[in-house]
Enzyme design. Sequence first.
Site, PDB file in Angstrom:
ATOM      1  CG  HIS A 217     -16.159  18.827 -21.291  1.00 31.07           C
ATOM      2  ND1 HIS A 217     -17.238  18.022 -21.569  1.00 31.07           N
ATOM      3  CD2 HIS A 217     -16.438  19.450 -20.112  1.00 31.07           C
ATOM      4  CE1 HIS A 217     -18.144  18.149 -20.612  1.00 31.07           C
ATOM      5  NE2 HIS A 217     -17.680  18.991 -19.719  1.00 31.07           N
TER       6      HIS A 217
ATOM      7  CG  ASP B 244     -17.676  15.325 -26.748  1.00 32.75           C
ATOM      8  OD1 ASP B 244     -16.709  14.909 -26.074  1.00 32.75           O
ATOM      9  OD2 ASP B 244     -18.314  16.338 -26.453  1.00 32.75           O
TER      10      ASP B 244
END
Length: 375
Positions: free
Chosen positions: A126, A156
Amino acid sequence: MGCLTGTRVIEFAGIGPGPMCGMLLADLGAEVIVVERPAAQRSLGGGGAMNRGKRSICLDLKQADDLATARQLILSADALIEGLRPGVMERLGLGPESFEASHPGLIYGRVTGWGQTGPLAQAAGHDINYLALTGLLSLSARPGAAPTVPATLLGDMAGGAMFLALGLLAALIERQRSGRGQTIDAAMVDGAGLLGSLVHALRGQGQWDDAPERNFFLHSSPFYDSFECADGRYLSLGAIEPAFYRELLLRLELSDVDPDSQYDSRQWPALRARVAARLKERSRDEWAVMLEGSEACVAPVLSLDEAAKHAHQRARGNFVEVQGQCQPASAPRFSRTPGPPARPAPEPGQDTEAVLAELAALTARGACPHHAEPR
């Protein structure tokens, strides 16, 4: 409306950077069709802010007929976005190689955490992990405390979605010359690493110190950090340049401080304590009234709700309301071809019948520009 009007993009539903990239393209006028999984197969619900302006079709890619429909959709499109683990699209028969003959102009956009190749390609991860591996996470460390960063923004969205969008647009431009498509491998770890270019450049020139106590970016200086005010809220200071630093000292009534010693890090701890004590004398909003917009480089640290109501944000129209929800508006601004107004996100599969009917009509008329049978 918008620079990308007439461009069709097929987006395979996911989370994070893929939907963000699709939203950026839709905001610029592209027709973006999201391929959603059946409800039972979704790990997260569809829709939401990052599906605004898109259309949605629901397909079960485990079924042969739906898989064939997905292929037809791709053949009708200029570009594709997918964020599945490496190899998943290939196992479905929808990998980039399967379109080399039938749709040689396809721009195939892939966004993953670790990239399509390399020893970590199949590993889970992540945002925080990608930043850690690039060294950028260490840049947010405070003395004696673990590093922390805003959730999802750098890995992200900046490292993934923005670089995927850049790659897709660059490939669309190049296709005008060559007539050929290509595959974009947008790894968040790659993009996030590239975001650190300025730090690497400064470091290479000897202008970046890895020791936090000597580097004003690393939360040790009295002029570049966020400081608590009397009401428990925070004010950000960013007076890096000497002229701005002089203005900050003047406005904080610290006239006895020598502005020419700004970068003498040995003096930082004592002066930082004085600045902190001074800012504790008034509330955040009192300081904002006194300092915001000045040459002292000061801004209040706002909550998300407060940000949408700030006078500057309102003047620029930086937030819009869609279905009763406050969302960031499209960026950047275009003088001649502004994007379309923000439209609500569709319910998952909302446009299935309409899209299938359009696709069938195009195919029947031979108007589907890239339609061909699989090799």
